[in-house]
Scaffold this motif. Structure first.
Motif, PDB file in Angstrom:
ATOM      1  N   GLU A  12       0.660  -1.205   0.040  1.00  0.00           N
ATOM      2  CA  GLU A  12       0.153   0.000  -0.167  1.00  0.00           C
ATOM      3  C   GLU A  12       0.744   1.385   0.060  1.00  0.00           C
ATOM      4  O   GLU A  12       0.255   2.449  -0.056  1.00  0.00           O
ATOM      5  N   ARG A  14       2.741   2.812  -2.275  1.00  0.00           N
ATOM      6  CA  ARG A  14       2.796   3.804  -3.374  1.00  0.00           C
ATOM      7  C   ARG A  14       1.425   4.558  -3.141  1.00  0.00           C
ATOM      8  O   ARG A  14       1.238   5.629  -3.268  1.00  0.00           O
ATOM      9  N   GLN A  15       0.422   3.746  -2.804  1.00  0.00           N
ATOM     10  CA  GLN A  15      -0.825   4.580  -2.548  1.00  0.00           C
ATOM     11  C   GLN A  15      -0.822   5.663  -1.514  1.00  0.00           C
ATOM     12  O   GLN A  15      -1.271   6.643  -1.513  1.00  0.00           O
ATOM     13  N   ASP A  19      -1.824   9.591  -1.548  1.00  0.00           N
ATOM     14  CA  ASP A  19      -2.694  10.328  -0.894  1.00  0.00           C
ATOM     15  C   ASP A  19      -1.826  11.112   0.051  1.00  0.00           C
ATOM     16  O   ASP A  19      -2.534  12.425   0.221  1.00  0.00           O
ATOM     17  N   GLN A  66      -5.739  10.796  -9.753  1.00  0.00           N
ATOM     18  CA  GLN A  66      -6.641  10.364  -8.507  1.00  0.00           C
ATOM     19  C   GLN A  66      -7.525  11.695  -8.208  1.00  0.00           C
ATOM     20  O   GLN A  66      -8.729  11.334  -7.706  1.00  0.00           O
TER      21      GLN A  66
END
Length: 188
Positions: A12, A14-15, A19, A66
């Motif tokens: 997670e 990279r995400q 964010d 995103q």
């Protein structure tokens, strides 16, 4: 001699970095974005940000993609926009109203990232993808030229609301959108 540290598996990460970049831009603007500020916000080592995103432009592209999902999700939630029996101008005016009534920081952030393409050429294809995606969606109801004009008008209305801090006038927006849509394409 100490054994080498095992690399922690973190699918997670990279995400979380994306964010965090969005949060940093939301708090400090694009000028406040750096690999260091994002690493601190994501609570990851600095090397993780540069591993996943070699340049800030790569990170901004991911953040813009995103962020663009916000408006796209609002549009997608209104499947009635594709129904030729519905009033397209009224539907689009309602979509803009819903989006602008959402969390203000998120709406401003989307536009800040979108407008960053003016100075950062790497972002231009992503901004163009957003425009083309909405144009393609609207082309199911009207011709491509009218769809492009509708997207441009919606962009202008949203920017004016955000920049002038004036309340969104849905009735006025509906009337302006209606003026662009040829009578034969408004509703059956």
């Amino acid at each position: 001699m100490a054994a080498p540290r095992a690399r922690r598996y973190d699918p997670e990460r990279r995400q979380r970095i994306i964010d965090a970049a969005i949060r940093v831009v939301g708090k400090k603007g694009i000028a406040g974005l750096s690999h260091r500020s994002v690493a601190a916000e994501a609570d990851v080592p600095l090397g993780s940000t540069t591993y996943h995103f070699a340049t800030l432009d790569e990170l901004l592209v991911a953040a813009l993609r995103q962020a663009n999902e916000g408006f796209a999700n609002v549009v997608a939630a209104h499947a009635g926009l594709l129904d030729p029996r519905t009033d397209l101008a009224a539907g689009l005016a309602a979509v803009m109203g819903e989006w602008l009534a959402g969390e203000r920081t998120g709406v401003e952030l989307e536009y800040e990232l979108y407008l960053a393409a003016l100075r950062r050429p790497a972002l231009r294809p992503v901004a163009a993808e957003w425009c083309q995606g909405v144009t393609d969606l609207l082309s199911h109801r009207t011709d491509p030229v009218t769809a492009r004009a509708l997207v441009a008008l919606m962009d202008g209305i949203c920017l004016q609301v955000l920049l002038t801090d004036t309340p969104y006038d849905e009735a006025w927006a509906r009337e302006m959108l209606r003026r662009i849509i040829p009578p034969a394409q408004r509703a059956s």
